[in-house]
Enzyme design. Structure first.
Site, mmCIF file in Angstrom:
data_model
loop_
_atom_site.group_PDB
_atom_site.id
_atom_site.type_symbol
_atom_site.label_atom_id
_atom_site.label_comp_id
_atom_site.label_asym_id
_atom_site.label_seq_id
_atom_site.Cartn_x
_atom_site.Cartn_y
_atom_site.Cartn_z
ATOM 1 N N TYR A 1 0.682 -1.208 -0.111
ATOM 2 C CA TYR A 1 -0.063 0.207 0.017
ATOM 3 C C TYR A 1 0.875 1.052 -0.135
ATOM 4 C CZ TYR A 1 0.619 -0.671 5.103
ATOM 5 O OH TYR A 1 1.262 -0.699 6.262
ATOM 6 N N ASP B 1 -1.917 -4.675 19.324
ATOM 7 C CA ASP B 1 -3.051 -4.537 18.796
ATOM 8 C C ASP B 1 -4.028 -5.000 20.026
ATOM 9 O OD1 ASP B 1 -2.422 -4.567 15.190
ATOM 10 O OD2 ASP B 1 -2.499 -2.895 16.601
HETATM 11 C C1 LIG Z 1 3.691 1.054 9.563
HETATM 12 C C2 LIG Z 1 5.262 0.943 9.853
HETATM 13 C C3 LIG Z 1 5.992 0.198 10.828
HETATM 14 N N1 LIG Z 1 7.193 0.387 10.723
HETATM 15 C C4 LIG Z 1 7.904 -0.847 11.594
HETATM 16 C C5 LIG Z 1 7.457 -0.501 13.034
HETATM 17 C C6 LIG Z 1 7.636 -1.778 13.569
HETATM 18 O O1 LIG Z 1 9.041 -2.247 13.989
HETATM 19 C C7 LIG Z 1 7.250 -2.885 12.334
HETATM 20 C C8 LIG Z 1 5.922 -3.523 12.239
HETATM 21 O O2 LIG Z 1 5.004 -2.152 12.508
HETATM 22 P P1 LIG Z 1 3.513 -2.546 13.059
HETATM 23 O O3 LIG Z 1 3.311 -3.925 13.856
HETATM 24 O O4 LIG Z 1 2.915 -1.231 13.334
HETATM 25 O O5 LIG Z 1 2.884 -3.129 11.553
HETATM 26 P P2 LIG Z 1 1.466 -3.404 11.106
HETATM 27 O O6 LIG Z 1 0.840 -3.709 12.324
HETATM 28 O O7 LIG Z 1 1.302 -3.852 9.739
HETATM 29 O O8 LIG Z 1 1.024 -1.641 11.002
HETATM 30 C C9 LIG Z 1 0.217 -1.104 9.818
HETATM 31 O O9 LIG Z 1 -1.099 -1.961 9.903
HETATM 32 C C10 LIG Z 1 -2.363 -1.149 9.156
HETATM 33 C C11 LIG Z 1 -2.509 -2.239 8.081
HETATM 34 C C12 LIG Z 1 -1.946 0.010 8.712
HETATM 35 O O10 LIG Z 1 -2.962 0.327 7.819
HETATM 36 C C13 LIG Z 1 -0.806 0.743 8.899
HETATM 37 O O11 LIG Z 1 -0.199 1.052 7.856
HETATM 38 C C14 LIG Z 1 0.129 0.351 9.631
HETATM 39 O O12 LIG Z 1 -0.249 0.676 11.197
HETATM 40 O O13 LIG Z 1 7.531 -1.945 11.294
HETATM 41 C C15 LIG Z 1 8.013 0.968 9.795
HETATM 42 O O14 LIG Z 1 9.251 1.179 10.019
HETATM 43 N N2 LIG Z 1 7.133 2.120 9.044
HETATM 44 C C16 LIG Z 1 5.848 2.064 8.948
HETATM 45 O O15 LIG Z 1 5.488 2.708 8.084
#
Ligand SMILES: Cc1cn([C@H]2C[C@H](O)[C@@H](COP(=O)(O)OP(=O)(O)O[C@H]3O[C@H](C)C(=O)[C@H](O)[C@H]3O)O2)c(=O)[nH]c1=O
Length: 190
Positions: free
Chosen positions: A132, A170
């Site tokens: 995305y 989450d």
């Molecule tokens: C979102 C993001 C995360 N990170 C790093 C931070 C953590 O070390 C790792 C996993 O992050 P997180 O657990 O927040 O990833 P998701 O649960 O997939 O988060 C996403 O989930 C839903 C689908 C969303 O729409 C957002 O784009 C975003 O919040 O990636 C980054 O380095 N850059 C980023 O833009």
């Protein structure tokens, strides 16, 4: 590219044209000019993300607080997900309402989730690769969310509770009632 408004009109399904032939297929997955012409406003994506998840993984509900609010153009490049957006804009007739759309690699359908919405998805296939665009950079200190199963939202995630896989973050998100409220009368795209 065909654009179809969902039951929350600002959330838009984008259906790319797929050209198949004996070699395989070609498709334009993003056209800035066509999206902006349909939306009637500019969207300047600046970051592409990709995540891979297994069945039952639920990532959400997430958003970034101002001034790092994000629009997202989301799609699935492998597998099948239920993609969900929740309207967080005070003054919207759809405030607190959600749109849930199945996205899959076969159809190549995408969803445009504007600023002022929370976003999340759940994986319905064995695995799914999710890609995305965001129109604001990741800002960890502004990255937040609310509980995916907040009763006031009544989202049907289509996967039995026992099969859900969430991050520790989450599992502990606050309720929707404690989430940021965006003002629909304040243009989120200034
Ligand atoms: C979102 C993001 C995360 N990170 C790093 C931070 C953590 O070390 C790792 C996993 O992050 P997180 O657990 O927040 O990833 P998701 O649960 O997939 O988060 C996403 O989930 C839903 C689908 C969303 O729409 C957002 O784009 C975003 O919040 O990636 C980054 O380095 N850059 C980023 O833009």
């Amino acid at each position: 590219m065909e654009f179809i408004r969902t039951e929350i009109p600002d959330v838009v399904i984008c259906k790319p044209q797929i050209f198949g032939d004996h070699r395989g297929y070609f498709t334009e997955t993003y056209r800035k000019d066509k999206l902006e012409e349909f939306l009637g406003y500019k969207v300047n994506f600046c970051q592409d993300n990709e995540s891979k998840s297994s069945y039952g993984v639920l990532r959400g509900m997430h958003y970034q607080k101002p001034p790092f609010t994000q629009s997202k153009l989301v799609r699935v490049i492998e597998g099948r997900v239920l993609d969900v957006a929740v309207d967080m804009r005070k003054g919207s007739p759809h405030f607190g309402k959600s749109v849930a759309i199945e996205l899959n690699a076969k159809d190549g359908n995408q969803l445009f989730v504007p600023r002022g919405f929370a976003h999340g998805f759940i994986v319905l296939s064995a695995t799914a690769t999710f890609a995305y665009k965001c129109d604001n950079y990741y800002a960890p200190n502004y990255d937040t969310g609310f509980l995916y199963n907040d009763e006031s939202l009544n989202i049907d995630w289509q996967v039995p509770e026992n099969d859900l896989l969430l991050s520790e973050k989450d599992k502990k998100q606050p309720p929707f009632s404690q989430a940021e409220v965006f003002d629909i009368n304040k243009n989120l795209y200034d």
